[in-house]
Design an enzyme around this catalytic site. Sequence first.
Site, PDB file in Angstrom:
ATOM      1  N   GLU A 288     -15.736  -6.828  36.070  1.00 25.85           N
ATOM      2  CA  GLU A 288     -15.061  -6.073  36.551  1.00 25.85           C
ATOM      3  C   GLU A 288     -13.337  -6.020  36.891  1.00 25.85           C
ATOM      4  O   GLU A 288     -12.653  -5.516  36.750  1.00 25.85           O
ATOM      5  CB  GLU A 288     -15.633  -4.967  37.891  1.00 25.85           C
ATOM      6  CG  GLU A 288     -17.085  -4.697  37.752  1.00 25.85           C
ATOM      7  CD  GLU A 288     -17.480  -3.974  36.986  1.00 25.85           C
ATOM      8  OE1 GLU A 288     -16.942  -2.871  36.102  1.00 25.85           O
ATOM      9  OE2 GLU A 288     -18.662  -4.104  35.608  1.00 25.85           O
ATOM     10  N   TRP A 291     -12.199  -5.907  34.309  1.00 24.92           N
ATOM     11  CA  TRP A 291     -11.821  -4.539  33.080  1.00 24.92           C
ATOM     12  C   TRP A 291     -10.127  -4.271  33.371  1.00 24.92           C
ATOM     13  O   TRP A 291     -10.092  -2.939  32.290  1.00 24.92           O
ATOM     14  CB  TRP A 291     -12.740  -3.394  33.527  1.00 24.92           C
ATOM     15  CG  TRP A 291     -14.259  -4.171  32.723  1.00 24.92           C
ATOM     16  CD1 TRP A 291     -15.485  -4.591  32.812  1.00 24.92           C
ATOM     17  CD2 TRP A 291     -14.180  -2.819  31.495  1.00 24.92           C
ATOM     18  NE1 TRP A 291     -16.057  -3.535  31.311  1.00 24.92           N
ATOM     19  CE2 TRP A 291     -14.944  -3.563  30.456  1.00 24.92           C
ATOM     20  CE3 TRP A 291     -12.834  -2.455  30.475  1.00 24.92           C
ATOM     21  CZ2 TRP A 291     -15.495  -2.953  29.197  1.00 24.92           C
ATOM     22  CZ3 TRP A 291     -13.475  -1.483  29.478  1.00 24.92           C
ATOM     23  CH2 TRP A 291     -14.606  -1.983  29.182  1.00 24.92           C
ATOM     24  N   TRP A 320     -10.604  21.726  23.092  1.00 23.28           N
ATOM     25  CA  TRP A 320     -10.969  21.738  24.076  1.00 23.28           C
ATOM     26  C   TRP A 320     -11.124  23.371  24.832  1.00 23.28           C
ATOM     27  O   TRP A 320     -10.703  23.939  24.418  1.00 23.28           O
ATOM     28  CB  TRP A 320     -10.263  21.534  25.424  1.00 23.28           C
ATOM     29  CG  TRP A 320     -10.384  19.831  25.345  1.00 23.28           C
ATOM     30  CD1 TRP A 320      -8.870  18.911  24.699  1.00 23.28           C
ATOM     31  CD2 TRP A 320     -11.190  18.334  25.350  1.00 23.28           C
ATOM     32  NE1 TRP A 320      -9.438  17.031  24.404  1.00 23.28           N
ATOM     33  CE2 TRP A 320     -10.726  17.470  24.809  1.00 23.28           C
ATOM     34  CE3 TRP A 320     -12.479  18.729  25.534  1.00 23.28           C
ATOM     35  CZ2 TRP A 320     -11.423  16.199  24.722  1.00 23.28           C
ATOM     36  CZ3 TRP A 320     -13.152  17.706  25.906  1.00 23.28           C
ATOM     37  CH2 TRP A 320     -12.242  16.604  24.995  1.00 23.28           C
ATOM     38  N   ASN A 355     -18.503   4.180  40.680  1.00 21.59           N
ATOM     39  CA  ASN A 355     -18.053   3.757  39.821  1.00 21.59           C
ATOM     40  C   ASN A 355     -18.695   4.904  38.413  1.00 21.59           C
ATOM     41  O   ASN A 355     -18.483   5.114  37.506  1.00 21.59           O
ATOM     42  CB  ASN A 355     -17.811   2.800  38.827  1.00 21.59           C
ATOM     43  CG  ASN A 355     -17.073   2.105  37.856  1.00 21.59           C
ATOM     44  OD1 ASN A 355     -16.354   2.962  37.550  1.00 21.59           O
ATOM     45  ND2 ASN A 355     -18.527   1.805  36.931  1.00 21.59           N
ATOM     46  N   TRP A 373      -9.973  16.055  29.036  1.00 24.53           N
ATOM     47  CA  TRP A 373      -9.711  14.906  29.962  1.00 24.53           C
ATOM     48  C   TRP A 373      -9.025  14.701  30.664  1.00 24.53           C
ATOM     49  O   TRP A 373      -8.493  14.068  31.852  1.00 24.53           O
ATOM     50  CB  TRP A 373     -10.096  13.836  29.452  1.00 24.53           C
ATOM     51  CG  TRP A 373      -9.477  13.389  27.945  1.00 24.53           C
ATOM     52  CD1 TRP A 373      -9.411  13.490  26.825  1.00 24.53           C
ATOM     53  CD2 TRP A 373      -8.219  12.537  28.249  1.00 24.53           C
ATOM     54  NE1 TRP A 373      -8.026  13.171  26.225  1.00 24.53           N
ATOM     55  CE2 TRP A 373      -7.380  11.677  27.174  1.00 24.53           C
ATOM     56  CE3 TRP A 373      -7.195  11.862  29.380  1.00 24.53           C
ATOM     57  CZ2 TRP A 373      -6.253  11.536  27.356  1.00 24.53           C
ATOM     58  CZ3 TRP A 373      -6.269  11.195  29.340  1.00 24.53           C
ATOM     59  CH2 TRP A 373      -5.262  10.935  28.215  1.00 24.53           C
ATOM     60  N   TRP A 396     -10.628   7.689  32.538  1.00 20.53           N
ATOM     61  CA  TRP A 396     -10.825   8.812  30.984  1.00 20.53           C
ATOM     62  C   TRP A 396     -11.076   8.725  29.816  1.00 20.53           C
ATOM     63  O   TRP A 396     -11.962   9.519  29.615  1.00 20.53           O
ATOM     64  CB  TRP A 396      -9.826   9.975  32.174  1.00 20.53           C
ATOM     65  CG  TRP A 396     -10.145  10.453  33.410  1.00 20.53           C
ATOM     66  CD1 TRP A 396     -10.043   9.819  34.845  1.00 20.53           C
ATOM     67  CD2 TRP A 396     -11.168  11.175  33.590  1.00 20.53           C
ATOM     68  NE1 TRP A 396     -10.584  11.165  35.773  1.00 20.53           N
ATOM     69  CE2 TRP A 396     -10.870  11.601  34.778  1.00 20.53           C
ATOM     70  CE3 TRP A 396     -12.469  12.744  32.533  1.00 20.53           C
ATOM     71  CZ2 TRP A 396     -11.586  12.412  35.196  1.00 20.53           C
ATOM     72  CZ3 TRP A 396     -12.843  13.268  33.646  1.00 20.53           C
ATOM     73  CH2 TRP A 396     -12.438  13.514  34.538  1.00 20.53           C
TER      74      TRP A 396
HETATM   75  C1  LIG Z   1     -12.875   7.993  35.035  1.00 21.94           C
HETATM   76  C2  LIG Z   1     -12.541   7.112  35.741  1.00 21.94           C
HETATM   77  C3  LIG Z   1     -12.261   6.857  36.754  1.00 21.94           C
HETATM   78  C4  LIG Z   1     -11.105   5.708  37.242  1.00 21.94           C
HETATM   79  N1  LIG Z   1      -9.900   5.980  38.287  1.00 21.94           N
HETATM   80  C5  LIG Z   1     -10.170   4.851  38.398  1.00 21.94           C
HETATM   81  C6  LIG Z   1      -8.463   4.377  39.592  1.00 21.94           C
HETATM   82  O1  LIG Z   1      -8.096   5.178  39.058  1.00 21.94           O
HETATM   83  N2  LIG Z   1      -8.229   3.334  40.608  1.00 21.94           N
HETATM   84  C7  LIG Z   1      -9.063   2.257  40.222  1.00 21.94           C
HETATM   85  O2  LIG Z   1      -9.052   0.814  40.843  1.00 21.94           O
HETATM   86  N3  LIG Z   1     -10.447   2.331  39.619  1.00 21.94           N
HETATM   87  C8  LIG Z   1     -10.864   3.270  38.886  1.00 21.94           C
HETATM   88  N4  LIG Z   1     -11.598   3.345  38.114  1.00 21.94           N
HETATM   89  C9  LIG Z   1     -12.907   1.893  37.682  1.00 21.94           C
HETATM   90  C10 LIG Z   1     -13.045   2.652  39.039  1.00 21.94           C
HETATM   91  O3  LIG Z   1     -14.649   3.220  39.325  1.00 21.94           O
HETATM   92  C11 LIG Z   1     -12.933   1.486  40.320  1.00 21.94           C
HETATM   93  O4  LIG Z   1     -12.372   0.525  40.049  1.00 21.94           O
HETATM   94  C12 LIG Z   1     -14.619   1.067  41.317  1.00 21.94           C
HETATM   95  O5  LIG Z   1     -15.292   2.149  41.252  1.00 21.94           O
HETATM   96  C13 LIG Z   1     -13.785   0.484  42.632  1.00 21.94           C
HETATM   97  O6  LIG Z   1     -14.671   0.217  43.350  1.00 21.94           O
HETATM   98  P1  LIG Z   1     -14.562  -0.782  44.047  1.00 21.94           P
HETATM   99  O7  LIG Z   1     -13.284  -1.732  44.663  1.00 21.94           O
HETATM  100  O8  LIG Z   1     -15.482  -0.833  44.894  1.00 21.94           O
HETATM  101  O9  LIG Z   1     -15.000  -1.566  42.419  1.00 21.94           O
HETATM  102  P2  LIG Z   1     -15.801  -3.448  42.500  1.00 21.94           P
HETATM  103  O10 LIG Z   1     -17.301  -2.974  41.561  1.00 21.94           O
HETATM  104  O11 LIG Z   1     -16.183  -4.087  43.332  1.00 21.94           O
HETATM  105  O12 LIG Z   1     -15.220  -3.814  41.039  1.00 21.94           O
HETATM  106  C14 LIG Z   1     -13.791  -5.086  41.952  1.00 21.94           C
HETATM  107  C15 LIG Z   1     -12.792  -4.245  41.299  1.00 21.94           C
HETATM  108  O13 LIG Z   1     -12.976  -4.241  40.026  1.00 21.94           O
HETATM  109  C16 LIG Z   1     -11.780  -2.715  39.565  1.00 21.94           C
HETATM  110  N5  LIG Z   1     -12.146  -2.650  38.801  1.00 21.94           N
HETATM  111  C17 LIG Z   1     -14.010  -2.475  38.669  1.00 21.94           C
HETATM  112  N6  LIG Z   1     -14.334  -1.559  37.799  1.00 21.94           N
HETATM  113  C18 LIG Z   1     -12.846  -0.872  36.809  1.00 21.94           C
HETATM  114  C19 LIG Z   1     -13.450  -0.463  36.116  1.00 21.94           C
HETATM  115  N7  LIG Z   1     -13.708  -0.157  35.207  1.00 21.94           N
HETATM  116  N8  LIG Z   1     -11.760  -0.660  35.269  1.00 21.94           N
HETATM  117  C20 LIG Z   1     -10.781  -1.122  35.705  1.00 21.94           C
HETATM  118  N9  LIG Z   1     -11.133  -1.564  36.949  1.00 21.94           N
HETATM  119  C21 LIG Z   1     -12.021  -1.987  37.452  1.00 21.94           C
HETATM  120  C22 LIG Z   1     -11.417  -1.960  41.072  1.00 21.94           C
HETATM  121  O14 LIG Z   1      -9.677  -2.885  41.084  1.00 21.94           O
HETATM  122  C23 LIG Z   1     -12.421  -2.778  42.152  1.00 21.94           C
HETATM  123  O15 LIG Z   1     -11.718  -3.132  42.997  1.00 21.94           O
HETATM  124  C24 LIG Z   1     -12.250   4.529  37.119  1.00 21.94           C
HETATM  125  C25 LIG Z   1     -13.217   4.985  36.671  1.00 21.94           C
HETATM  126  C26 LIG Z   1     -13.748   5.378  36.061  1.00 21.94           C
HETATM  127  C27 LIG Z   1     -15.168   6.185  34.897  1.00 21.94           C
END
Ligand SMILES: Cc1cc2nc3c(=O)[nH]c(=O)nc-3n(C[C@H](O)[C@H](O)[C@H](O)COP(=O)(O)OP(=O)(O)OC[C@H]3O[C@@H](n4cnc5c(N)ncnc54)[C@H](O)[C@@H]3O)c2cc1C
Length: 480
Positions: A288, A291, A320, A355, A373, A396
């Site tokens: 993650e 990512w 859209w 997420n 989107w 998105w």
């Molecule tokens: C439509 C959409 C919008 C999103 N907008 C954001 C946003 O504005 N800011 C944001 O930080 N994340 C965003 N995410 C990614 C992800 O949903 C969040 O990072 C995550 O839910 C944060 O929760 P956590 O800290 O418990 O993540 P954990 O699951 O604990 O992951 C650890 C860290 O990894 C990073 N991470 C995890 N998943 C992703 C991912 N898919 N893409 C990029 N980084 C990721 C984050 O920094 C996160 O804190 C988005 C995902 C989607 C599908």
Amino acid sequence: MTDRHYQRSCVWLRRDLRILDNPALYHACDASEAVVALYVVPAEQWQQYHKSPIQADLIRRTLVHLRSELAQLNVPLVVLQAGSFAEQRALVQQCIGQWRIDALFASREYEVDEVARDNALQHDIEGNLDLHWFDDRCIIKPNSVLNGSAQPYKVFTPFSKAWLKELHSVGWQCLGRPQQMPKLITDIDDSTLPLCSLEADSWPYAGADSSAYAADGQEVIAQLRQFSAERAARYRADRDFPAIDGTSVLSPYLAIGSLSARQCLARLSHDHGSPWELAEGAKTWLTELIWREFYQHVMVAWPHVCKDKAFKPDYEAIPWTNDGQLFDSWCRGETGFPLVDAAMRQLNQTGWMHNRLRMIVASFLCKDLLIDWRWGERYFMSKLVDGDFAANNGGWQWAASTGTDAAPYFRIFNPETQSKRFDDKGLFIQQYVEQLRGLEAKLLHQAGAGGNYLPAVVDHKERRQMCLELYQQSLKKEAG
Ligand SMILES: Cc1cc2nc3c(=O)[nH]c(=O)nc-3n(C[C@H](O)[C@H](O)[C@H](O)COP(=O)(O)OP(=O)(O)OC[C@H]3O[C@@H](n4cnc5c(N)ncnc54)[C@H](O)[C@@H]3O)c2cc1C
């Protein structure tokens, strides 16, 4: 950089609001007799970017803590208020002149407007003082994970492999606290500067309370440690279930830089072993973090994504339907689809969303409500405490199938199936949708909850078909 060859340096803090592992601060302290830290709030610019008031409030509270931590290092923190980036830049230049600064230290930001601001600043002041830029936002800096043809990756899995390989060859280092204590500057003249108070009432971007999130750097580190020690090993199994406390919820801190991704990696490694040999749970969490890096690297390599453009130009022509009423029902969490509504209410009430739910509500907005989107992207930014342009745009565009390595356009989440799979007992739904408390689990997942809830705003089967036609037609047009 070990000789103290600067009399006075300035650290311009941006998204690196921490003492530990802050390269700009660390090296400024190392190389200077005296150091002053500066933070400039570009309030109108934030408005243009739809920055959420809750994230702005978290920044404010974090600055309060940072100011006292910096004071212990003899580094005064001056907080100023600007409108635009141009004003922000002008103020930094004014401070440099007024305070007789001979070196500026700052961490890079990679979004196009931020890059343009920094290039303009560099152009204006180069030659007058030394500028030191640091790549702090990623563990491996953008443009350095390239494929065999020296091109950036568009697909995540090979990127991730190459990222791990690069980590192996360049290594990574967490800097800890600054080693050198500068002398205290006592003659900082700020009388002619637009000082910004850190009181909630006078903060220029007010309107939300972020007190559910940690502003104290030590508390942030404690949360990282606790997640790594207690939950990282189960991350792979738990991370998709919103009713379980299975993810780290560290994103707010990574977004504003009160935590660095290097600190996350260092802690994970400390508790679970080297990044190349992690067991499943910890390895999935590292994925993650990769990512997160992937979307930052994509944004740097293809900056058109910062300009409201689809990563794949072929997908620009989707007509859209953009129905305002449907959009409002989605924003309020009143679509009649219980899990979608619970998720949107979580966002509206807490500033954070799980997420799995972000993927579901994003797919629902684009592929069931047939709304652009970009509307969802902006709404998320205006509400998320962890709003981060690259991750949000990447998420998105993934959901709308317009992005790099995105879900194919014909992959359309069925909200009912997702609900049964990821919230089978309806615990999460009932936490956020009061009207549905006490209803049997099997009814909770259906649109309208079997007549016990708001009527569904659309029929999923019908909209699925419309969506497929919309994408197919616009892609055919583009090809023709
Ligand atoms: C439509 C959409 C919008 C999103 N907008 C954001 C946003 O504005 N800011 C944001 O930080 N994340 C965003 N995410 C990614 C992800 O949903 C969040 O990072 C995550 O839910 C944060 O929760 P956590 O800290 O418990 O993540 P954990 O699951 O604990 O992951 C650890 C860290 O990894 C990073 N991470 C995890 N998943 C992703 C991912 N898919 N893409 C990029 N980084 C990721 C984050 O920094 C996160 O804190 C988005 C995902 C989607 C599908």
